[in-house]
Design a protein around this motif. Structure first.
Motif, short mmCIF file in Angstrom:
data_model
loop_
_atom_site.label_atom_id
_atom_site.label_comp_id
_atom_site.label_asym_id
_atom_site.label_seq_id
_atom_site.Cartn_x
_atom_site.Cartn_y
_atom_site.Cartn_z
N PHE C 29 37.07 21.50 58.62
CA PHE C 29 37.67 22.76 58.22
C PHE C 29 39.01 22.53 57.53
O PHE C 29 39.34 23.20 56.55
CB PHE C 29 37.87 23.66 59.46
N GLY C 30 39.76 21.57 58.04
CA GLY C 30 41.05 21.28 57.43
C GLY C 30 40.90 20.81 56.00
O GLY C 30 41.65 21.22 55.12
N ALA C 31 39.90 19.99 55.75
CA ALA C 31 39.75 19.42 54.41
C ALA C 31 39.03 20.35 53.46
O ALA C 31 39.18 20.24 52.25
CB ALA C 31 39.01 18.09 54.50
N THR C 32 38.20 21.26 53.96
CA THR C 32 37.39 22.07 53.04
C THR C 32 37.63 23.57 53.13
O THR C 32 37.16 24.32 52.30
CB THR C 32 35.88 21.86 53.30
N SER C 33 38.35 24.02 54.17
CA SER C 33 38.53 25.45 54.43
C SER C 33 37.21 26.18 54.60
O SER C 33 37.15 27.40 54.46
CB SER C 33 39.30 26.14 53.28
N LYS C 169 43.97 8.98 53.59
CA LYS C 169 45.15 9.68 53.05
C LYS C 169 44.73 10.77 52.09
O LYS C 169 45.35 11.83 52.01
CB LYS C 169 46.08 8.69 52.35
N LEU C 170 43.66 10.50 51.37
CA LEU C 170 43.15 11.51 50.44
C LEU C 170 42.68 12.74 51.21
O LEU C 170 42.97 13.87 50.85
CB LEU C 170 41.99 10.90 49.64
N ILE C 171 41.97 12.48 52.30
CA ILE C 171 41.48 13.58 53.13
C ILE C 171 42.66 14.38 53.68
O ILE C 171 42.65 15.61 53.69
CB ILE C 171 40.60 13.07 54.28
N THR C 172 43.68 13.67 54.13
CA THR C 172 44.85 14.36 54.68
C THR C 172 45.53 15.19 53.61
O THR C 172 46.06 16.26 53.89
CB THR C 172 45.85 13.34 55.25
N ALA C 173 45.53 14.66 52.39
CA ALA C 173 46.17 15.40 51.30
C ALA C 173 45.47 16.72 51.06
O ALA C 173 46.09 17.72 50.72
CB ALA C 173 46.16 14.57 50.03
N TYR C 174 44.16 16.75 51.24
CA TYR C 174 43.43 17.99 51.03
C TYR C 174 43.72 19.00 52.13
O TYR C 174 43.69 20.19 51.92
CB TYR C 174 41.93 17.75 50.98
N ARG C 186 38.22 20.34 42.07
CA ARG C 186 37.35 20.38 43.23
C ARG C 186 37.23 19.02 43.88
O ARG C 186 37.25 18.00 43.22
CB ARG C 186 35.97 20.89 42.85
N ARG C 187 37.12 19.04 45.21
CA ARG C 187 37.07 17.78 45.94
C ARG C 187 35.86 16.97 45.51
O ARG C 187 34.76 17.48 45.43
CB ARG C 187 36.97 18.08 47.44
N PRO C 188 36.07 15.70 45.24
CA PRO C 188 34.94 14.88 44.82
C PRO C 188 33.89 14.80 45.90
O PRO C 188 34.19 14.85 47.08
CB PRO C 188 35.57 13.51 44.55
N GLN C 189 32.65 14.65 45.48
CA GLN C 189 31.52 14.66 46.39
C GLN C 189 31.67 13.61 47.48
O GLN C 189 31.36 13.84 48.65
CB GLN C 189 30.23 14.43 45.59
N ARG C 190 32.18 12.43 47.10
CA ARG C 190 32.27 11.33 48.07
C ARG C 190 33.18 11.69 49.22
O ARG C 190 32.88 11.39 50.37
CB ARG C 190 32.78 10.08 47.37
N VAL C 191 34.30 12.32 48.91
CA VAL C 191 35.23 12.71 49.96
C VAL C 191 34.58 13.70 50.91
O VAL C 191 34.68 13.60 52.12
CB VAL C 191 36.51 13.33 49.37
N LEU C 192 33.87 14.66 50.31
CA LEU C 192 33.19 15.67 51.12
C LEU C 192 32.21 15.04 52.10
O LEU C 192 32.21 15.35 53.29
CB LEU C 192 32.39 16.61 50.21
#
Lengths: 308, 251, 297
Positions: C29-33, C169-174, C186-192
């Motif tokens: 939820f934090g990373a994608t809302s 760190k990328l995830i935290t940034a989101y 938009r968040r890259p697919q890999r991160v998701l």
């Protein structure tokens, strides 16, 4: 009309009230509630408890049921809506689960898993609703009243304000609209209607038990709203009809008791998923309002280009 | 001064978007707010309308400190705005979008809807008629007013947002880049509407990139660069300044 | 006092289950809302799938647990890959993603109920799981100790990954930084996929424990899930640490309350507490931290 048909139509009427009231919240206000079955249950249990166990008159018990259901809506709305819609989803989901638990466990008031039997159908002067046919008419009258109120509300400036808040809160605030107050008010109204549906439901079955007011029921009601069209009054009634008809249809296929319930639920879930891909707005959608100017001003408009 | 901003500052994380901005907007005049992209103009706007809270500084309107007032209170006091990205409600009809701007509608209270239906209906008709007048003013034809706002062209939507602002009957009009993104023909129509509006003596704060437009419409302008007020003067004087030109075109 | 300590220990065990689910949800939820309510299906699914692996495939407990874990993580990834992302591309409003998640949850949960019935689906990991370890006047089972240990280790590992690795760190940034998303796109697919896989892993661990402990049941998943979610919101959106702490606290509270009230009333009490807490501090526990530094908008 066969007893089966009467029973089906009465169910449709009652669930249409639920579907309609939830569409006010989900479709017109943009707030997702998982607790509609809980509020339905609060209304039903309040009415049953007060009329059966405390000897209150049907009218007084109905009023209390509506007020308590509305209050339950406020309890989850006031803290949650101070923050965001996501908090409201959590609060409503929690309220639903807590309510189910309370309905099953607060035996002294709710009768526990046994429920409350012995609910009496109301009598209006010479008209006795004990017969299923007049009761069906009564249910539809209640539905019509709720539908009329809902329709009136949605077309009014208040409805326009709801839609503004739903679609763009920042713009709404910039135009001076009371955002939080409106959201809470609509939650309370939706709760009140759900409570009323609970009263009619209890009167209909003359008995209530916790199983009717669980998460699965909330999901069914959500499905009704989504199928019929979230912003259409008529749509939510049609949605209720469609979803109510499915379980009896499934029973035609001779399935084991234990499988029928979950299968029905799984089907609703699947329906939700498919609809989101194919037609998220549902069957019917609201059209933009024309709002013509009053007759006299037509001529004045031709000349003037000045704003007073 | 109808509006006074004093020492306003705003941080986003570690970045300071607005630094101690101080300026006033005189009543009955058109004041421009100019500067390169990213100078903090829209942020400043949002602080004046209450959409963003100020981290430091005060905003005074008509002699009253409104720094901590909600957006709703500010529009009630008479501050109205348009948005740079228009922000109409696409699902609602054009006429409904304008009606939304009208203040103090009795029909927006549930008790009036159900318990005073006649009065609510009469007032609503007056609201609708007034909204139509606002649309007359900006030149939106009758036949499209029943359509959804989302179906209109960008230029038409910008005009509707001006009509919505007019509907608020605000004393102080905040226009956020009203001509941005408009093509030549829409621009002409828009300029005519703006000129007409401004000739009526409203107090206006206008964010604009188009310096020629600013010179045509504004009595004076506030030049904002990297969040700071660099100069307050007539548009001609500002355009003559080499320093400011460097900031503007160098950015 | 003895009872209190025992309840405290029980509370830490319950809190561990809640913490696993909560941290998983908080991460996603934090990373994608996105209100990924189907997270509850991953939780219960892990348990159900492991039980099916033992019953229908005859696999030994440990192997079945691993199978359940992997399949549950795949379920989480499948949800984002085949449901959320395609819908998100069509520009679906928030409610579309929520409803599809709800639909998926309902389908998955009920498919399991059809398959396994309404009786608890019990995963047998072996006798050792339920063996009691006496600790003076208190005791915990081996399984319980394992759970708490795994929870602490997993959470610590997550924190390390989030703060030390590039992906982390990328995830935290989101998380909690919508401006970042706007700048980067938009968040890259890999991160998701990574985020959903990690979050689902946590939920799956919790589900396996519950299946091995008392068995997984339809209503049970809901109850665990809602307490975990309340913990996420009490802890503050975007904060996995807040979620962890709040979840532990709720687990302990729920059990310690048993000294005063009956078990079925602990949930209503927690709900009321939740309402009070979000009224008092809307930003959650992390919002209570008072710093003189300027907070982001």
């Amino acid at each position: 009309m066969s007893p089966y048909m009467l029973s089906l139509l009465t169910s449709i009427a009652i669930f249409a009230i639920l579907s309609l009231s939830l569409s006010l919240l989900i479709g017109h206000m943009g707030i997702f509630s998982m607790a509609h079955a809980a509020l339905f249950g609060v209304g039903a249990y309040t009415y049953a408890f007060l009329s059966v166990k405390q000897d209150w008159s049907p009218l007084a018990a109905t009023a209390a049921a509506i007020v308590l259901a509305a209050a339950a809506g406020a309890v989850m709305a006031v803290p949650a809506l101070r923050v965001s819609g996501d908090y409201f989803i959590v609060a409503s989901f929690a309220l639903q689960i807590v309510a189910s638990s309370v309905f099953s466990n607060w035996t002294s008031v709710t009768g526990g898993t046994g429920g409350i039997p012995g609910i009496v159908r109301p009598v209006f002067g010479p008209i006795d609703l004990f017969q299923d046919q007049p009761f069906l008419v009564y249910s539809f009258i209640v539905l019509l009243i709720v539908a009329a109120l809902g329709f009136w509300l949605v077309r009014s400036p208040f409805g326009r304000m709801m839609h503004t808040i739903r679609d763009d809160e920042v713009v709404a605030a910039t135009m001076g609209k009371p955002v939080r107050g409106t959201k809470i008010l609509v939650t309370v109204l939706a709760g009140a209607f759900a409570g009323l549906a609970g009263v009619v439901y209890g009167q209909y079955l003359m008995y209530i038990s916790p199983g009717s007011f669980e998460v699965a029921t909330s999901v069914s009601i959500i499905t009704m709203v989504v199928v019929g069209g979230m912003t259409s009054i008529l749509g939510s009634i049609i949605g209720a009809a469609i979803i109510t008809v499915i379980p009896p249809l499934l029973q035609e296929i001779r399935l084991a008791e234990s499988v029928a319930g979950p299968l029905e639920q799984a089907f609703f879930g699947l329906l939700l998923v498919v609809l989101m891909f194919t037609r998220p707005q549902g069957l019917l959608a609201d059209k933009p309002h024309r709002r013509p100017r009053s007759a006299g001003t037509q001529a004045a408009a031709q000349e003037a280009s000045h704003v007073a | 001064m109808l509006l006074e901003v004093e020492n306003a500052s705003k941080w986003f994380g570690g970045l300071q978007a607005v630094k101690g901005a101080t300026f006033g907007v005189p009543e009955g005049q058109v004041t421009g707010l100019v500067g390169p992209n990213g100078a903090g103009k829209t942020t400043l706007f949002n602080m004046i309308t209450g959409t963003l809270p100020t981290d430091e500084g005060t905003v005074t309107y008509n002699g009253t400190d409104i720094t901590s007032a909600s957006p709703q209170d500010r529009v009630a006091a008479g501050i109205g705005r348009t948005f740079q990205d228009v922000r109409l409600l696409p699902r609602l009809s054009v006429i409904d979008n304008v009606c939304v701007g009208v203040q103090k509608q009795p029909g927006e209270r549930v008790r009036n809807v159900f318990f005073r239906p006649a009065k609510s209906r009469a007032e609503e008709q007056r609201t609708v008629d007034f909204a139509h007048e606002c649309l007359d003013f900006v030149g939106i034809p009758e036949q499209v007013r029943g359509q959804s706002a989302g179906s209109l062209s960008y230029g038409e939507q910008k005009l509707v947002s001006i009509a919505r602002l007019l509907a608020t009957r605000s004393k102080l009009l905040l226009l956020d880049e009203p001509t941005s993104g408009l093509d030549e023909s829409s621009l002409d129509q828009f300029r005519a509407v703006l000129a007409k509006l401004l000739s009526e003596g409203h107090t206006v704060l206008l964010v604009e990139h188009n310096m020629l437009l600013v010179r045509e419409l504004c009595h004076r302008a506030v030049f904002l660069g990297t969040g700071e007020v660099l100069a307050v003067d007539t548009p001609e004087k500002l355009m003559e300044s080499e320093v400011l030109r460097d900031v503007y075109f160098g950015a | 006092m003895n009872l209190f300590i025992q309840l405290l220990l029980n509370g830490v065990v319950a809190g561990s289950v809640y913490a696993l689910v909560a941290v998983g949800f908080a991460l996603i939820f934090g990373a994608t809302s996105h209100f990924h309510i189907a997270h509850a299906a991953v939780f219960s699914g892990a348990g159900y799938l492991a039980v099916i692996a033992t019953q229908n495939l005859g696999l030994p407990g440990g192997v079945a647990a691993a199978v359940g874990l992997i399949l549950a993580v795949l379920l989480g990834v499948a949800l984002v890959r085949f449901l959320y992302t395609p819908l998100g591309r069509r520009g679906g409003q928030g409610f579309v993603l929520f409803l599809v998640s709800l639909g998926a949850l309902v389908v998955v949960d009920n498919l399991f109920t059809i398959n396994l019935g309404a009786r608890p689906a019990q995963l047998s990991l072996g006798g050792w799981f339920h063996r009691a370890i006496p600790m003076g006047s208190w005791s915990m089972t081996v399984g319980q100790v394992a759970l708490v240990a795994i929870t602490v280790v997993a959470f610590t590992a997550l924190l390390l990954v989030l703060t030390k690795t590039r992906a982390g760190k990328l995830i935290t940034a989101y998380s909690g930084n919508p401006e970042f998303v706007e700048i980067v796109g938009r968040r890259p697919q890999r991160v998701l996929v990574l985020v959903y896989a990690a979050g689902s892993l946590f939920a799956a661990l919790a589900g396996l424990y519950v299946a091995a402990d008392t068995g997984m049941q339809p209503g049970l998943g809901e109850t665990f899930f809602i307490i975990s979610i309340m913990a996420v919101f009490i802890g503050g959106i975007g904060s996995v640490t807040g979620a962890f702490i709040a979840a532990m606290a709720l687990g302990v509270l729920q059990n310690v309350l048993l000294m005063r009230i009956d078990a079925e009333w602990t949930l209503p009490v927690i709900f009321v507490l939740f309402l009070v807490l979000i009224t008092v501090s809307p930003a959650g526990l992390s919002g209570l931290k008072l710093t003189s530094r300027r907070r982001p908008a």
